[in-house]
Structures are given as structure tokens and as C-alpha cells.
Design an enzyme around this catalytic site. Structure first.
Site, PDB file in Angstrom:
ATOM      1  N   ASP A  25       0.884  -1.158   0.250  1.00 32.91           N
ATOM      2  CA  ASP A  25      -0.349  -0.393   0.245  1.00 32.91           C
ATOM      3  C   ASP A  25       0.985   1.529   0.066  1.00 32.91           C
ATOM      4  O   ASP A  25       1.886   1.478   0.440  1.00 32.91           O
ATOM      5  CB  ASP A  25      -0.884  -0.263   1.277  1.00 32.91           C
ATOM      6  N   GLU A  77       1.370  -0.503  -4.911  1.00 35.12           N
ATOM      7  CA  GLU A  77       0.573   0.771  -5.487  1.00 35.12           C
ATOM      8  C   GLU A  77       1.311   1.819  -5.186  1.00 35.12           C
ATOM      9  O   GLU A  77       1.353   2.398  -3.697  1.00 35.12           O
ATOM     10  CB  GLU A  77      -1.083   0.709  -4.091  1.00 35.12           C
TER      11      GLU A  77
END
Length: 558
Positions: free
Chosen positions: A211, A281
Site C-alpha cells: 500500500d 501500489e
């Protein structure tokens, strides 16, 4: 069972994203859990995917749906236990599915023991050095250390009250104030996450989706932004779209020093058998910068958000496909393709919106000019048939195989996204793409609760009964049937490891290309067009003879 040797499986894998709280609820509390995922693994095998990416389920106060982690090496009770995580990994591997866990290294929860220690500690202490604490500006430190604005709205800094009751230092949080950023210049932080990686790798997880992989390192000195009011730099916005990482330098995104972190992680993963992977990401622009995350000694994949953001038009699609393949191939990595995830309006709605909708803003009851649902779904099916014909790896977000549209008519009091809260309802946020799945048309919560309690953490639209999985299973024209057929053909024709060759296009709103043994024709326009005479392998919408309607994709035998 997983093959003993499956060389670089990730190069052409179709990976299915599970958002745990909305997938399946095994205990009736209204929130999905790990046991619920395990109970539906056979449905994923039947769909035809290769791997499962599971959004965070670690111990968390759930202020941002699990992306605020207080213990990276345990399971939050709302999702189950470590034994449930082990059972999920084992059950997936038994069925030939690989498992990728979502890791959140940019920030922790404010409930994390480290941050609680930091709050109790004095300025300048070792405990505070694990996070980004700074003195405020102004005569009495009453102003934030710089002018950065949170992605979720409001300032990116929160001031603490010291142990003696006085107003003290400020701490940085790119997102919500309950998500303080780690200071990745501190060796303690590096050591913590290497231990976290080992913990889950030892439990046989196949990899990690990382993330905010572009945000861990900040520019030394934390300088002000030159244009603090510019939406393109993230000021006051709730977005993560590529525009916030434009060529203009943003001091909290995409710092060159972040890459050494992932080289260190890659060295660790390479000591484990079975091709364990890292997926970034990373919202960075242009694509040439994104390629830095997937160089041979760093990550294996990076999400191609530029493709996700591309409008449904032949020209822009051609350009981004060419750019993606060239850019990723230049560093020996596969391109990835994605149309939906837990942060964006579902593509069964988004691709037909007649207006711009920045990532994270969402849509809701007061949104004007919403598209016709049937026409929007036809476009989404065509886009999916295009995406799954491309070489590389593809991602599917739970529910898109059912043709789920964005849930628009959620009551204000039901919304839980921090974006909705921090912007005082100015932006609807991401709840509309996170509504629990419909499994069984005739059951309470459409079978989301396996024991039929009727609880659901977000309300489901009543019209979703016709989209429930069991209602689509017996319908050969359903979106579920389309996905199953596309995935089976993709595997049979080996399109994921193929090579794209553009062919002559009869119109500017049409794409035609060859990939191995298939020719793909995509009509992004409204007017029908004749297609070559050839064996029809599959069509995203019904076609009449050799006439391809608008918003339709066909695969033909090459």
C-alpha cells in the site's frame, strides 16, 4: 495443489482482489471475515483466477477499514484468528490458488504500541523518532510544520498534547489523523517490516501488495509545497490519482530513496522458495517513473493506474496500451491491467460517466447525469473483454464478475469512509464500491451472511437480487458467464504470455489487434461496424452476424 515449480507465475496471472469485510460473513455479525473467504474459494476456482489478493485483515481499530494497522502479525478479531489465516492459505494452495496479502508500511494506526509510546515520550526521544514528529511554526508552535494537506481532506499534521498538558509537537499523516506516518529513515522501522515479511512468508503467503508504495520516504527537510492550493498536488483533496504525482516535485511522493527499501525486501523474498512476489501500489506519473518500481532487483509488478484512468476511447486506449507494454518490458517486467478496485467507482458505472470523477471522490444520490445502468454495463463488459485479451497480468475486483454497479443510494448515516467524514459530506468517498457482495438472490443480505442473520455493515441495493451469483450461474448471457468464458479462453490461448500486434482499423473509434491465436476487435463508438469473417470465440454483447455493435468487444480465431 500448487505446482512444485511454477516459474514466474506472476507474469500472466489473473489476480482476484478480495475486500474481506464485504466478501462473505461466516458468523453473522455483518462484516465479512477470513472463514467466509475460505468457504468461497471454490467459487474463485470456478471463475478461473490464478491468485487472490486480500485487503488488510490485521489487528486494527478499523477507522479506515483496516488500512490503519495496530498489529501487523495478528488477525483482527472481526476477521477471525491466525488459525483462520493459516486455513485460508492452506485451502487456497490446495486448490492451486496463490495468496497475496495487503501490507501497509507507510503508516500505522494511532493505536499501534509504538505510537502510543511516542505520545507518552518526550520530544526528541527514540520512541518519537519512529514517526515524523516536528515542532510547529509560529511564535508558540501553533502552526503546522509545513503546508501539506491530507489526502483525506484537512491538514496533514495533528498537534499532540504533551504529558504535562501543554500543546506540543505535531505529527505527520498523509491520510487520516489516526494513521501516523512512519519515519523510514529510522532503522527500527526497517527492522520491524523485515520481521513482518518473515512472519507471513514463514506462514507460506505468496506475496504482498504494498500500500502507498510510493510514499514511504519524504524529501529531507519536509519543504512546503510551492502550490498548496493546487488540486493537482493533492492539497485539500481526497484523491490518489496520478495527477498528484505530476512531474512537479511533490515532497512526499516518489522519492528516489524509497527504492532501496524494496531492494532490501526483494533480497529477503528471494531467499524463500516458490516465487514470492511484491506488488506496488504506486501512483506515479509518467509511466517511465513507475517502471522504476519493477526493475529486476525490486518489485515484480506495479498497478497500472494510468490504464485504469484511461477513458473509453480507442485513441487513448491505444496510446496507453503501447506505452504500458513498452515501459514495463523495458525493465523486464510484465504490464498489469486493472479496471476496478476498492478505491475507485466501479467500472460498470465509471466508464460511462459523462464527467470527470477523481479517484476517491465517489458518487451518490445528489450526483447529476448518472448513466443508464444497462448501457454502462455493456461498456464495462466490452472493457473487460479488452483488458483480458492483453499480454501481462490482470486484476479483477470482487463483484465486477457479477457486473455490480456503484452503489449510489447509500444513506448518509450509513457511510463510513474517512473521506466522507473529513470533508463533511462534500465528497461521497469509496463506500459505494465496497458494499457487500450478493451471493444468493432469495436469502437475507443476498447470502452475504452465511447463517442468514440479515446484518450487513453497508446496506445492499435491493436491485442486486438479480445480480446475485446464484441467479447468474444458470444464465449463459450473464456477466458471470462472460468472465468465466473469457478467463478460460485467455488461459487456453495463452494470451497473458502473448505478444500484441496492431492491425488496420476501419475507424478511429475501433481497435483491432492480434495476440497469438486470437484477433480482438473493440468498438468504443456508438455506431455498428462490420467485422471480418472468422470463427467467433466470444463477444462481450450479443452480435448479429458480422455486425459489431457499439461498446462491444469480440475475440475471433486468428
Amino acid at each position: 495443489m500448487l505446482a512444485a515449480m511454477s516459474f514466474q507465475w506472476w507474469r500472466d496471472a489473473v489476480i482476484y482482489q478480495v475486500y474481506p469485510r464485504s466478501f462473505a460473513d461466516s458468523n453473522g455479525d455483518g462484516i465479512g471475515d477470513l472463514a467466509g473467504i475460505t468457504s468461497h474459494l471454490d467459487d474463485l476456482v470456478d471463475l478461473g483466477v490464478d491468485a487472490v489478493w486480500i485487503s488488510p485483515f490485521f489487528t486494527s481499530p478499523q477507522r479506515d477499514a483496516g488500512y490503519d494497522v495496530s498489529d501487523y502479525c495478528d488477525v483482527d478479531p472481526v476477521f477471525g484468528t491466525l488459525a483462520d489465516a493459516d486455513a485460508l492459505i492452506h485451502g487456497a494452495h490446495e486448490r492451486g490458488l496463490r495468496v497475496i496479502f495487503d501490507l501497509v508500511p507507510n503508516h500505522s494506526s494511532s493505536d499501534h504500541p509504538w505510537f502510543q509510546d511516542a505520545l507518552r515520550a518526550a520530544p526528541g526521544s527514540a520512541a518519537r523518532a519512529r514517526y515524523i514528529f516536528r515542532e510547529g511554526r509560529g511564535d508558540h508552535g501553533e502552526l503546522p510544520p509545513n503546508n501539506w494537506q491530507s489526502i483525506f481532506g484537512g491538514p496533514m499534521w495533528t498537534r499532540v498534547t504533551e504529558a504535562d498538558g501543554t500543546s506540543g509537537q505535531w505529527y505527520l499523516h498523509i491520510f487520516d489523523s489516526s494513521q501516523p506516518d512512519f519515519d523510514w529513515t529510522n532503522p527500527d522501522v526497517h527492522a520491524l517490516f523485515l520481521d513482518v515479511l518473515r512472519f507471513w512468508l514463514d506462514r507460506n503467503v505468496d506475496g504482498f501488495r504494498v500500500d502507498v508504495a510510493h510514499g514511504l520516504m519524504k524529501q529531507p527537510g519536509l519543504p512546503d509545497l510551492d502550490e498548496p492550493d493546487s488540486a493537482s498536488l493533492g492539497a485539500g483533496t481526497a484523491t490518489l490519482e496520478p495527477e498528484i504525482s505530476t512531474p512537479t516535485e511533490v515532497p512526499y511522493w516518489g522519492q528516489e530513496s524509497v527504492h532501496e527499501i524494496y531492494r532490501d525486501w526483494r533480497r529477503l523474498l528471494d531467499t524463500y522458495p516458490g516465487e514470492r512476489v511484491l506488488v506496488a501500489e504506486a501512483w506515479v506519473d509518467p509511466l517511465s517513473r513507475l517502471a522504476d518500481w519493477v526493475r529486476p532487483d525490486e518489485m515484480h509488478q506495479a498497478f497500472n493506474f494510468a490504464y485504469l484512468e484511461t477513458p473509453w476511447a480507442a485513441g487513448p486506449l491505444t496510446q496507453i496500451i503501447d506505452a504500458s507494454l513498452a515501459t514495463f518490458h523495458s525493465v523486464g517486467a510484465p504490464s498489469t491491467w486493472v479496471l476496478s478496485n476498492h478505491d475507485v467507482v466501479r467500472h460498470a458505472t465509471r466508464l460511462a460517466l459523462p464527467f470527470e470523477n477523481p479517484q476517491g471522490h465517489g458518487i451518490g444520490p445528489a450526483t447529476d447525469n448518472l448513466p443508464d445502468e444497462k448501457a454502462a454495463l455493456q461498456r464495462a463488459r466490452a472493457a473487460t473483454a479488452l483488458m483480458l485479451a492483453l499480454p501481462g497480468s490482470a486484476y479483477i475486483y470482487q463483484g465486477e464478475e457479477l457486473g455490480l454497479p456503484e452503489a449510489i443510494d447509500l444513506p448518509d448515516e450509513a457511510r463510513q469512509d474517512p473521506t466522507w467524514i473529513r470533508t463533511n459530506g462534500e465528497r461521497y468517498g469509496r463506500d459505494g464500491c465496497r458494499v457487500p457482495l450478493p451471493w444468493t438472490a432469495e436469502r437475507a443480505t443476498f447470502g452475504f451472511n452465511e447463517n442468514g442473520t440479515g446484518k450487513s455493515w453497508l446496506p445492499q441495493p435491493t436491485q442486486w437480487a438479480r445480480l446475485a451469483r446464484d441467479a447468474q450461474r444458470s444464465d449463459d448471457t450473464s456477466t458471470l458467464a462472460l468472465y468465466r468464458q473469457l478467463l478460460a479462453l485467455r488461459k487456453e490461448l495463452q494470451l497473458g504470455t502473448g505478444e500484441l500486434q496492431w492491425l488496420d482499423c476501419p475507424r478511429e473509434d475501433v481497435l483491432v489487434f492480434r495476440n497469438g491465436r486470437a484477433v480482438i476487435v473493440v468498438n468504443t463508438g456508438r455506431e455498428p461496424i462490420e467485422i471480418p469473417e472468422s470463427e467467433l470465440l466470444i463477444s462481450s454483447s450479443p452480435i448479429d452476424g458480422a455486425v459489431l455493435p457499439g461498446d462491444t468487444t469480440v475475440w475471433l480465431r486468428a
